[in-house]
Design an enzyme around this catalytic site. Structure first.
Site, PDB file in Angstrom:
ATOM      1  N   ASP A 110      35.235  -2.469   3.739  1.00 21.49           N
ATOM      2  CA  ASP A 110      35.292  -3.749   3.029  1.00 21.49           C
ATOM      3  C   ASP A 110      36.586  -3.844   2.223  1.00 21.49           C
ATOM      4  OD1 ASP A 110      33.952  -6.185   2.447  1.00 21.49           O
ATOM      5  OD2 ASP A 110      32.072  -5.094   2.218  1.00 21.49           O
ATOM      6  N   ASP A 212      36.139  -9.616   2.506  1.00 25.88           N
ATOM      7  CA  ASP A 212      35.175 -10.329   1.679  1.00 25.88           C
ATOM      8  C   ASP A 212      35.759 -11.660   1.216  1.00 25.88           C
ATOM      9  OD1 ASP A 212      32.619 -10.145  -0.042  1.00 25.88           O
ATOM     10  OD2 ASP A 212      34.173 -10.526  -1.543  1.00 25.88           O
ATOM     11  N   GLU A 278      34.643 -12.837   6.162  1.00 23.88           N
ATOM     12  CA  GLU A 278      33.480 -13.581   5.667  1.00 23.88           C
ATOM     13  C   GLU A 278      33.958 -14.944   5.183  1.00 23.88           C
ATOM     14  OE1 GLU A 278      30.080 -13.045   2.198  1.00 23.88           O
ATOM     15  OE2 GLU A 278      32.203 -12.780   1.718  1.00 23.88           O
ATOM     16  N   HIS A 339      23.661  -7.966   2.956  1.00 26.93           N
ATOM     17  CA  HIS A 339      23.312  -7.516   1.616  1.00 26.93           C
ATOM     18  C   HIS A 339      23.212  -8.648   0.600  1.00 26.93           C
ATOM     19  CE1 HIS A 339      27.617  -8.000   1.613  1.00 26.93           C
ATOM     20  NE2 HIS A 339      27.644  -7.917   0.298  1.00 26.93           N
ATOM     21  N   ASP A 340      23.432  -9.889   1.031  1.00 28.98           N
ATOM     22  CA  ASP A 340      23.439 -11.021   0.106  1.00 28.98           C
ATOM     23  C   ASP A 340      22.268 -11.972   0.276  1.00 28.98           C
ATOM     24  OD1 ASP A 340      25.747 -10.443  -1.379  1.00 28.98           O
ATOM     25  OD2 ASP A 340      27.069 -11.360   0.098  1.00 28.98           O
TER      26      ASP A 340
END
Length: 548
Positions: A110, A212, A278, A339-340
């Site tokens: 990431d 990200d 993302e 994860h969100d």
């Protein structure tokens, strides 16, 4: 059709190999604790790499493990070129990388470029004065005459996107937490600093990056206020968040970002590495098309369009068709969990979801055109954990409680051994609790059950690799009644593959004349039956066939 399943991962020598790959996301805090502090770490991931390889995936995306005060659990970076002691050391990372490569796995890490921690030395220096060498590395602005912020921009995590700083007597911008100041990408030194940090990891041997919030890099230089949204955004944020009430035309997704992504691509090309971005935008699919066009920016991108509570066959079809209609040579990664967001078993499966739902939705995801991205634990059919208020760690959830409980429910520790303390994740109380229902579905339990969600995931992931139609073929949809999604994948030189999925919890039949004469692929392992042109699907059932 009888098919021999291969244990080989996609070869990097295959042109555009990443289009034929499957990504598996690891959230380090919750994967495996190796040192007994209740928090997962890099040696823990290394310990379980054989498990990841056994799934049949190709790329492991590891969420941030860099030095950080952990106010947003690693997405607030204070040193881009070192490992936080909570997760281990650089040597631990090197060992993880070497072992992954031995197993044929690629490692994608990431990169949180748009913002960092307020404790990063860059920001510590920047906030000291208006004339130091890094004074303009962040987005600073004078207040309006009445002392209010320079415009109406909002933070994704609640409140204004501007925070007053008494030292400089200016506001600084933060799209997320107050402790996550946004970097000023209009400054060339900021861009170069990030390219240098990415080169640091590429030199160590990483195979790519997940970027990200990759459309948040630039802001409007004039700091113009955003207009009200014509259609409220409920994909990027929940409907209780006022962030969705603005059209975000000035605070992110600026045209200058395209040139920066081109610089990243040139760097990646030196190493044969890849990047996935993302995208959270008012028109996420449009931005993804733009960011992956012309083979000179991102290799692929993903959005929140299939990470929403909304689920229907028509909704999924619309998202895929819209991207395919607009795409300009680019590539997408379809994800139904991360994860969100609330785990897909609960978010889409609802109260009546069974492990059969997990099998069907994974098969559906693997049938879409694009690189699938799986989230740890979804292969176990884990449901969203119910976290008590006193156990909540996520600042996002604390701000919006109780209407929004935050992201902790999908971040609970991986259950490895049902009857071990804390389900084998750690020998110490973990940072988030392990729900009893998760422990009951631990890896060791499902390993022994031939028809478990885990063993089905292993089967279908390897089964898919035998059919280039399902990785590279074009996609078309058939008209079918809800809740059936029916599609076809075509690749020259190969039979067409057709598939249908019942997203509902009741059996259903429908006439499918286009499927008449198709040969059922019985080794898919999903219940469904085609009789002539009548397809019968049980609850959460699916059917695959070949059509010449």
């Amino acid at each position: 059709m009888s098919t021999t399943l291969s244990n080989q991962n996609v070869s990097a020598t295959t042109p555009q190999w990443w289009r034929e790959s499957v990504i598996y996301q690891v959230y380090p805090r919750s994967f495996q604790d190796s040192n007994g502090d209740g928090i997962g770490d890099l040696p823990g991931i290394t310990k379980q790499l054989d498990y990841i390889a056994s799934l049949g995936v190709d790329i492991v995306w590891i969420s941030p493990f860099f030095k950080s005060p952990m106010k947003d659990f690693g997405y607030d970076v204070s040193d881009y070129c070192d490992v936080d002691p909570l997760f281990g050391t650089l040597a631990d990372f090197d060992h993880l990388l070497a072992r992954a490569h031995e197993l044929g796995l690629k490692i994608m890490i990431d990169q949180v470029l748009s913002h960092c921690s307020e404790q990063h030395p860059w920001f510590v220096e920047s906030r000291q004065s208006r004339d130091n060498p890094k004074a303009d590395w962040y987005v600073w602005s004078d207040p309006q005459p009445d002392g209010t912020p320079p415009n109406n921009w909002l933070s994704v995590f609640g409140g204004s996107a501007w925070q007053w700083d008494a030292r400089r007597r200016q506001y600084y911008m933060h799209n997320f937490l107050v402790s996550q100041p946004d970097l000023n990408f209009h400054h060339p030194d900021v861009q170069q600093a990030h390219l240098d940090s990415m080169r640091f990891w590429l030199d160590r041997g990483v195979d790519g990056f997940r970027l990200d919030a990759c459309n948040f890099h630039f802001h409007d230089r004039q700091l113009r206020s955003n207009p009200a949204a014509t259609n409220r955004d409920t994909k990027t944020v929940q409907d209780t968040n006022p962030y969705g009430m603005q059209a975000h035309v000035h605070d992110k997704t600026q045209p200058e970002n395209l040139l920066f992504l081109e610089k990243i691509r040139l760097l990646l090309n030196e190493y044969g590495a890849i990047a996935i971005g993302e995208v959270g935008a008012d028109d996420s699919l449009g931005v993804m098309v733009e960011y992956t066009a012309d083979d000179n920016k991102l290799h692929m991108a993903y959005s929140f369009n299939l990470l929403t509570p909304e689920v229907s066959a028509q909704y999924i079809r619309t998202q895929v068709e819209e991207f395919e209609t607009r795409v300009k040579g680019g590539w997408i990664s379809w994800s139904v969990g991360n994860h969100d967001v609330v785990r897909v078993m609960s978010r889409w499966g609802g109260k009546n979801a069974t492990p059969q739902f997990s099998k069907m939705i994974l098969a559906l995801q693997l049938a879409l055109k694009g690189t699938p991205c799986l989230y740890q634990g979804d292969e176990l059919a884990l449901t969203e954990a119910d976290i008590a208020y006193e156990d909540i760690q996520d600042p996002y959830g604390i701000t919006f409680w109780p209407e929004f409980k935050g992201r902790d429910g999908c971040r609970t520790p991986m259950p490895w051994i049902a009857d071990a303390p804390f389900a084998g994740f750690s020998n110490h109380k973990p940072w988030l609790p392990v729900p009893p229902e998760h422990a009951a579905n631990a890896v060791a339990v499902q390993d022994k059950l031939a028809d478990s969600a885990l063993n089905y995931a292993r089967h279908i992931l390897r089964w898919r690799k035998q059919f280039p139609q399902l990785t590279l073929g074009n996609i078309f949809f058939f008209d079918a009644p809800e809740p059936i999604l029916a599609l076809r994948r075509d690749l020259p030189g190969h039979p067409s593959i057709i598939a249908a999925f019942n997203l509902g919890d009741q059996p259903i039949q429908f006439l499918w004349p286009e499927a008449a004469g198709a040969r059922q692929l019985t080794d898919v392992g999903l219940p469904g039956q085609l009789n002539g042109s009548c397809l019968e699907l049980p609850a959460f059932g699916a059917w695959f066939g070949e059509l010449n």
